[in-house]
Each structure stands twice: as C-alpha cells, then as structure tokens.
Enzyme design. Structure first.
Site, PDB file in Angstrom:
ATOM      1  N   LYS A  31     -34.100 -40.142 -47.670  1.00 56.41           N
ATOM      2  CA  LYS A  31     -34.338 -41.568 -47.980  1.00 56.41           C
ATOM      3  C   LYS A  31     -33.772 -41.921 -49.356  1.00 56.41           C
ATOM      4  O   LYS A  31     -33.033 -42.893 -49.501  1.00 56.41           O
ATOM      5  CB  LYS A  31     -35.852 -41.853 -47.974  1.00 56.41           C
ATOM      6  CG  LYS A  31     -36.211 -43.207 -48.587  1.00 56.41           C
ATOM      7  CD  LYS A  31     -37.691 -43.513 -48.491  1.00 56.41           C
ATOM      8  CE  LYS A  31     -38.540 -42.966 -49.605  1.00 56.41           C
ATOM      9  NZ  LYS A  31     -38.451 -43.686 -50.894  1.00 56.41           N
ATOM     10  N   ASN A  32     -34.114 -41.106 -50.349  1.00 57.49           N
ATOM     11  CA  ASN A  32     -33.738 -41.473 -51.715  1.00 57.49           C
ATOM     12  C   ASN A  32     -32.267 -41.193 -52.036  1.00 57.49           C
ATOM     13  O   ASN A  32     -31.792 -41.559 -53.107  1.00 57.49           O
ATOM     14  CB  ASN A  32     -34.673 -40.800 -52.717  1.00 57.49           C
ATOM     15  CG  ASN A  32     -36.067 -41.407 -52.642  1.00 57.49           C
ATOM     16  OD1 ASN A  32     -36.253 -42.461 -52.028  1.00 57.49           O
ATOM     17  ND2 ASN A  32     -37.052 -40.753 -53.236  1.00 57.49           N
TER      18      ASN A  32
ATOM     19  N   CYS B  20     -46.577 -51.313 -58.947  1.00 59.61           N
ATOM     20  CA  CYS B  20     -46.686 -50.730 -57.617  1.00 59.61           C
ATOM     21  C   CYS B  20     -47.926 -49.857 -57.607  1.00 59.61           C
ATOM     22  O   CYS B  20     -48.505 -49.588 -58.657  1.00 59.61           O
ATOM     23  CB  CYS B  20     -45.375 -50.007 -57.341  1.00 59.61           C
ATOM     24  SG  CYS B  20     -45.380 -48.391 -56.666  1.00 59.61           S
TER      25      CYS B  20
ATOM     26  N   ARG C  53     -44.228 -48.863 -63.342  1.00 63.76           N
ATOM     27  CA  ARG C  53     -42.831 -48.683 -62.985  1.00 63.76           C
ATOM     28  C   ARG C  53     -41.896 -49.743 -63.574  1.00 63.76           C
ATOM     29  O   ARG C  53     -41.264 -50.517 -62.845  1.00 63.76           O
ATOM     30  CB  ARG C  53     -42.691 -48.601 -61.455  1.00 63.76           C
ATOM     31  CG  ARG C  53     -43.517 -47.465 -60.891  1.00 63.76           C
ATOM     32  CD  ARG C  53     -43.305 -47.261 -59.438  1.00 63.76           C
ATOM     33  NE  ARG C  53     -42.038 -46.624 -59.124  1.00 63.76           N
ATOM     34  CZ  ARG C  53     -41.630 -46.343 -57.908  1.00 63.76           C
ATOM     35  NH1 ARG C  53     -42.394 -46.656 -56.883  1.00 63.76           N
ATOM     36  NH2 ARG C  53     -40.482 -45.766 -57.684  1.00 63.76           N
TER      37      ARG C  53
ATOM     38  N   ASP D  82     -43.067 -36.497 -55.878  1.00 60.32           N
ATOM     39  CA  ASP D  82     -43.154 -36.909 -54.472  1.00 60.32           C
ATOM     40  C   ASP D  82     -43.765 -35.833 -53.568  1.00 60.32           C
ATOM     41  O   ASP D  82     -43.951 -36.065 -52.374  1.00 60.32           O
ATOM     42  CB  ASP D  82     -41.749 -37.289 -53.948  1.00 60.32           C
ATOM     43  CG  ASP D  82     -41.237 -38.574 -54.585  1.00 60.32           C
ATOM     44  OD1 ASP D  82     -42.045 -39.302 -55.183  1.00 60.32           O
ATOM     45  OD2 ASP D  82     -40.023 -38.842 -54.478  1.00 60.32           O
TER      46      ASP D  82
ATOM     47  N   ARG E 166     -42.079 -46.212 -43.868  1.00 56.74           N
ATOM     48  CA  ARG E 166     -41.070 -46.494 -44.890  1.00 56.74           C
ATOM     49  C   ARG E 166     -40.240 -45.264 -45.186  1.00 56.74           C
ATOM     50  O   ARG E 166     -39.058 -45.387 -45.503  1.00 56.74           O
ATOM     51  CB  ARG E 166     -41.760 -46.921 -46.201  1.00 56.74           C
ATOM     52  CG  ARG E 166     -42.391 -48.274 -46.142  1.00 56.74           C
ATOM     53  CD  ARG E 166     -42.865 -48.671 -47.499  1.00 56.74           C
ATOM     54  NE  ARG E 166     -41.777 -48.474 -48.470  1.00 56.74           N
ATOM     55  CZ  ARG E 166     -41.920 -48.563 -49.780  1.00 56.74           C
ATOM     56  NH1 ARG E 166     -43.080 -48.838 -50.297  1.00 56.74           N
ATOM     57  NH2 ARG E 166     -40.895 -48.384 -50.577  1.00 56.74           N
TER      58      ARG E 166
HETATM   59  N1  EPU Z   1     -39.334 -45.535 -66.310  1.00 56.55           N
HETATM   60  C1  EPU Z   1     -39.352 -46.326 -67.426  1.00 56.55           C
HETATM   61  N2  EPU Z   1     -38.411 -47.304 -67.549  1.00 56.55           N
HETATM   62  C2  EPU Z   1     -37.457 -47.508 -66.613  1.00 56.55           C
HETATM   63  C3  EPU Z   1     -37.451 -46.702 -65.463  1.00 56.55           C
HETATM   64  C4  EPU Z   1     -38.399 -45.712 -65.344  1.00 56.55           C
HETATM   65  O1  EPU Z   1     -40.190 -46.168 -68.301  1.00 56.55           O
HETATM   66  O2  EPU Z   1     -36.632 -48.411 -66.768  1.00 56.55           O
HETATM   67  C5  EPU Z   1     -40.341 -44.464 -66.145  1.00 56.55           C
HETATM   68  C6  EPU Z   1     -41.271 -44.695 -64.958  1.00 56.55           C
HETATM   69  O3  EPU Z   1     -42.330 -45.541 -65.275  1.00 56.55           O
HETATM   70  C7  EPU Z   1     -41.705 -43.296 -64.628  1.00 56.55           C
HETATM   71  C8  EPU Z   1     -40.483 -42.453 -64.976  1.00 56.55           C
HETATM   72  O4  EPU Z   1     -39.676 -43.272 -65.808  1.00 56.55           O
HETATM   73  O5  EPU Z   1     -42.755 -42.923 -65.469  1.00 56.55           O
HETATM   74  C9  EPU Z   1     -39.656 -41.981 -63.799  1.00 56.55           C
HETATM   75  O6  EPU Z   1     -39.399 -43.066 -62.918  1.00 56.55           O
HETATM   76  P1  EPU Z   1     -38.026 -43.214 -62.164  1.00 56.55           P
HETATM   77  O7  EPU Z   1     -37.330 -44.425 -62.677  1.00 56.55           O
HETATM   78  O8  EPU Z   1     -37.272 -41.933 -62.200  1.00 56.55           O
HETATM   79  O9  EPU Z   1     -38.492 -43.522 -60.683  1.00 56.55           O
HETATM   80  P2  EPU Z   1     -37.689 -44.394 -59.640  1.00 56.55           P
HETATM   81  O10 EPU Z   1     -36.246 -44.237 -59.903  1.00 56.55           O
HETATM   82  O11 EPU Z   1     -38.256 -45.753 -59.600  1.00 56.55           O
HETATM   83  C10 EPU Z   1     -37.373 -42.525 -57.838  1.00 56.55           C
HETATM   84  C11 EPU Z   1     -37.730 -42.339 -56.401  1.00 56.55           C
HETATM   85  C12 EPU Z   1     -39.242 -42.161 -56.286  1.00 56.55           C
HETATM   86  C13 EPU Z   1     -39.636 -40.927 -57.110  1.00 56.55           C
HETATM   87  C14 EPU Z   1     -39.170 -41.092 -58.565  1.00 56.55           C
HETATM   88  C15 EPU Z   1     -39.428 -39.886 -59.424  1.00 56.55           C
HETATM   89  C16 EPU Z   1     -36.016 -43.574 -55.241  1.00 56.55           C
HETATM   90  C17 EPU Z   1     -35.651 -44.748 -54.424  1.00 56.55           C
HETATM   91  N3  EPU Z   1     -37.298 -43.501 -55.635  1.00 56.55           N
HETATM   92  O12 EPU Z   1     -38.058 -43.682 -58.287  1.00 56.55           O
HETATM   93  O13 EPU Z   1     -39.532 -41.924 -54.920  1.00 56.55           O
HETATM   94  O14 EPU Z   1     -41.027 -40.757 -57.088  1.00 56.55           O
HETATM   95  O15 EPU Z   1     -37.758 -41.376 -58.588  1.00 56.55           O
HETATM   96  O16 EPU Z   1     -38.815 -38.770 -58.903  1.00 56.55           O
HETATM   97  O17 EPU Z   1     -35.185 -42.720 -55.500  1.00 56.55           O
HETATM   98  C18 EPU Z   1     -40.865 -41.892 -52.975  1.00 56.55           C
HETATM   99  O18 EPU Z   1     -39.855 -41.551 -52.338  1.00 56.55           O
HETATM  100  O19 EPU Z   1     -42.015 -41.857 -52.477  1.00 56.55           O
HETATM  101  C19 EPU Z   1     -40.707 -42.339 -54.357  1.00 56.55           C
HETATM  102  C20 EPU Z   1     -41.640 -43.053 -54.992  1.00 56.55           C
END
Ligand code: EPU
Length: 418
Positions: free
Chosen positions: A22-23, A117, A122, A305, A397
C-alpha cells in the site's frame, strides 16, 4: 457498516500470497503526475486507499484504466486539474502526496490540508518547508494549501525528522526542479527506495535513496514507465504474527525478507520459527511465546505499523514486555479493546506494559485505525469464543482480502454485511 466475525482458536496452516505494498503504491501513483505518457503498473493491491488515490488523480484529469488483477494504466499527459478537495483528503491523508508532483509539473496546487488523525496530530510542516526551500510560495487559506511557483530550483533540505511521505513529496518535486537537491535525514523506508527507482526509470537522476542523504539532479521532462509494486512488508508481518498467535505453520509467498529484518528478528526472539524460502518465508508458531521488549523506530528499526500486531502476540506471551511507541503520540488505540478481550496492559506515556495471560476471550471490539483493527482480528484468531470486529472499513483501506486469505488458512472468519 460491515463487521468481521471470528471464531478463534483455529491453528492457521497453509499458504498465503502477500499483495503489493500500500505505502509503495500510493506515492508511485502520485508520481505518475510527473511524467508524460502511459505508466503501466503491476501488482497493485485491491484496497480502498488505492481507490481513493485514483479518485484524487482522476480529479486532476489523469486517465486511469484498471486491467486484470493488479494492472493499472495511468496517463497524465493532458493534466489540467490542480486541486485535491477536502472530501477526498479527509478520507486519506496520503492524498498530500500529490502536492509535490503537482507544483513541480503544473506550478500550482490547491490541496486540502489534512487534519489530525486517530493516531496523532501528524503535521505536514516538513513537506511545506521543504517545498518552500525548493521555491514554492505556500499559503494556508480556508483549510487549503495554496502552492505556486515560477519554477522550482534545487536546494539543500535537512529534515527535522525522517518523514516518509515528506521525503517522497520532496523527492518527486525535486525531480523536476532546476539544479541539484540534497535531502538530509531522509526517510530510508523500502517504499522511498521503490519510489526513487520508479522516478529514475522515468528519467530522473536520484541517488542515495535508502540512506539518510538523497541527491536529486533535476530534469526538465520525465517519461512514463512500467513497474511492479514490491510486496507489502506490513501485510507479511501481520501474517507472521497470525502464525505466532495461533501456533500455526504458514508459508508466506511474495514477501521480501530484506525489508523485514527488524520484525523477523523480534518474532524469532519471541520463539517463533521463521525460515527463509525462495519466494518468502515459512513461519512456525510456538505454544510458549516469550515476552520481548519492542521500540518502534524509523526504518530499519521496528515499524510503528507493526506495533499493534506484535502487542497481541505479547498479550499471550510468558512474562512482562514493554512496547515503546516513538513515532506517533496516540498509537495505543487498540489497548482498551485488547483489555476487553482479557489482555493485561498498562499504558504509561508512550510505553505499554503487557503482562502475558494464558489466553484471550472473544468480545465485540472496534478500532479507529487500520493497524489497530488488524491487531483486533489477530486477537480474535487467538481468542477463545467469538470476536466481532466492527468498523471494518479501516481494514479495507490497507489489507487486500484479509478475511479471504485468513479463511484459506483455516480461520473461522466471515464478513457480515451491514
Ligand atoms: N512529522 C512531522 N512533520 C512532518 C511530517 C511528519 O513532525 O511534516 C512527524 C510525524 O508527526 C511523526 C513522524 O514525523 O511523528 C513520522 O511521520 P511520517 O511523516 O514518516 O509518517 P507518514 O509519512 O505520514 C507513513 C506511512 C504510515 C506510517 C508512517 C511511519 C504512508 C502512506 N504512510 O506516514 O503508514 O505509519 O509513515 O512509518 O506511507 C499505515 O500504513 O497504517 C500508516 C499509517
């Protein structure tokens, strides 16, 4: 709303084939916005989130055709849209992945700002700050991100935290920027590496993906490509835990061991036998699960995850285990529901302390997050009696035919339509 009803206690035995990630799929679909021509993608999982990204892209006038199995054609040659509306972004935060490519390709984007969320606030500040460094002007108005540019140019970007979708968004934007971009403290997840590979096939010049420093030399044009999506490492991990909690014996096909080291090592430490096979793994459960401590970390650490799933295993392990969640501030939604099934778990800040019990007992449960919902299904498989998991749309999802795959392994599981 549909429910999943499980009659627990069956040993899961047999073979399961893992679907595409998915990701990895979501950013790769978004990357089709950057290229002219017809992108051909294979091995795309059948998921609600994939349908949502298709809606987001169609809204931007990308032509999408779905073929047999997991084959898709995406053509954004005549891209004319620039908006990702609230009604789509609110159902899937990862819609933010169109921001970088849109600004790079059309110099303009209007994307609904994702809100908080269930698992945490996030924020997306690092996506926005990075794009500003690349030369985008960004304003937040009426719940929308308005971004425009006269043309992106390469920049040095150091991320405060290695955000996965943030790294992906910036890598996509930088691929069409003028000059070189360096992303430091980049996310190292396999899905980031996969996206870089797709962009390079399109004609981009990206090196270092998979390490913490990614270098992108911008190009003027990218051309569509063909690609097969990597297997979903979280789905594979979920089935490994399913073997663990049911003392089963499962041959997991289409799973990439290289991407799963932290999960495999932890499960082995807990007493589960995991053997590498040509096309994946054989996972053999153990009646006496040992307690292990787990700390979630960015890749190559233990993935957040998989935190809810391994917690279920620990609820029936011998002894005390501590699970620390360091990525998201509210990712223990499953704890209260697991307690209803007889688990003994105490939460102190970002740590869950689990005292293993002899067995769980079935109960009606629900969760407000994808992986939490998956953990409740695992708990239902392990529990004595009937478990009813509601709010199944979270599972839809991110898990491709979960109940069908589990039923093929011998689980007593069925979906009850609303
Ligand atoms: N963060 C910030 N600022 C930002 C972005 C992130 O402070 O601008 C922080 C977040 O709050 C969090 C950390 O950085 O504490 C990591 O978040 P990240 O941005 O890496 O998460 P994401 O990119 O929104 C993806 C996956 C998630 C997975 C996370 C962590 C996708 C579409 N989603 O989310 O997947 O948990 O990385 O590995 O790739 C899932 O599949 O169930 C899922 C939630």
């Amino acid at each position: 709303m549909d429910k999943i009803v499980i009659h627990g206690g069956e040993r899961l035995v047999g073979e399961v084939t893992i679907s595409g990630s998915k990701n990895a799929t979501l950013p790769i679909f978004a990357s089709s916005l950057l290229a002219e021509g017809e992108n051909r993608l294979h091995g795309v999982p059948d998921l609600k989130d994939v349908k949502t990204i298709c809606e987001v892209l169609k809204n931007l006038r990308v032509k999408i055709a779905r073929g047999k199995g997991g084959d898709y054609l995406l053509d954004s040659t005549d891209l004319i849209g620039h908006e990702a509306p609230y009604n789509l972004v609110k159902t899937m935060r990862a819609s933010i992945l169109v921001l970088g490519p849109l600004v790079a390709r059309t110099k303009r984007a209007l994307i609904s700002l994702p809100g908080g969320c269930a698992i945490g606030a996030r924020p997306i500040n690092l996506h926005l700050e990075g794009l500003e460094k690349l030369g985008a002007e960004i304003q937040l108005r009426h719940g929308y991100i308005e971004a425009k540019t006269k043309g992106l140019r390469g920049a040095d970007i150091c991320l405060d935290v290695p955000t996965v979708t943030g790294t992906e968004n910036l890598m996509m934007a930088a691929a069409l920027a003028k000059g070189e971009t360096v992303i430091e403290n980049a996310a190292m997840e396999p899905e980031v590496v996969e996206l870089a590979e797709v962009l390079n096939k399109m004609g981009a010049n990206i090196s270092g993906a998979g390490s913490s420093i990614i270098r992108i030399k911008g190009t003027r044009r990218l051309m569509a490509t063909e690609h097969t999506i990597i297997p979903d490492r979280i789905e594979a991990g979920t089935f490994m835990v399913a073997a663990g909690v049911t003392n089963g014996n499962i041959h997991i096909r289409n799973c990439d061991f290289e991407h799963m080291e932290a999960v495999v090592n932890k499960l082995r430490e807990a007493g589960i036998e995991i053997l590498r096979e040509d096309d994946g793994a054989r996972v053999i459960g153990n009646k006496r699960i040992k307690s292990v401590d787990v700390k979630t970390l960015p890749y190559p650490g233990f993935p957040t995850d998989m935190q809810a799933q391994i917690m279920v295993l620990m609820t029936i392990a011998k002894g005390l285990s501590v699970i620390s969640e360091t990525i998201f501030e509210n990712r223990f939604i499953h704890v209260g529901e697991l307690r209803r099934m007889g688990a003994r778990i105490k939460v102190e800040g970002n740590r869950a302390i689990i005292n293993g019990v002899k067995g769980l007992s079935g109960a009606p449960v629900m969760a407000t997050d994808l992986r939490a919902s998956a953990s409740l299904v695992l708990a239902g498989l392990a529990a004595e009696g009937e478990t009813e998991v509601s709010r199944v749309y979270h599972l839809d999802r991110g898990y491709d035919k979960l109940e069908e795959k589990l039923a093929n392994l011998g689980a007593h599981i069925r979906r009850v339509k609303a």
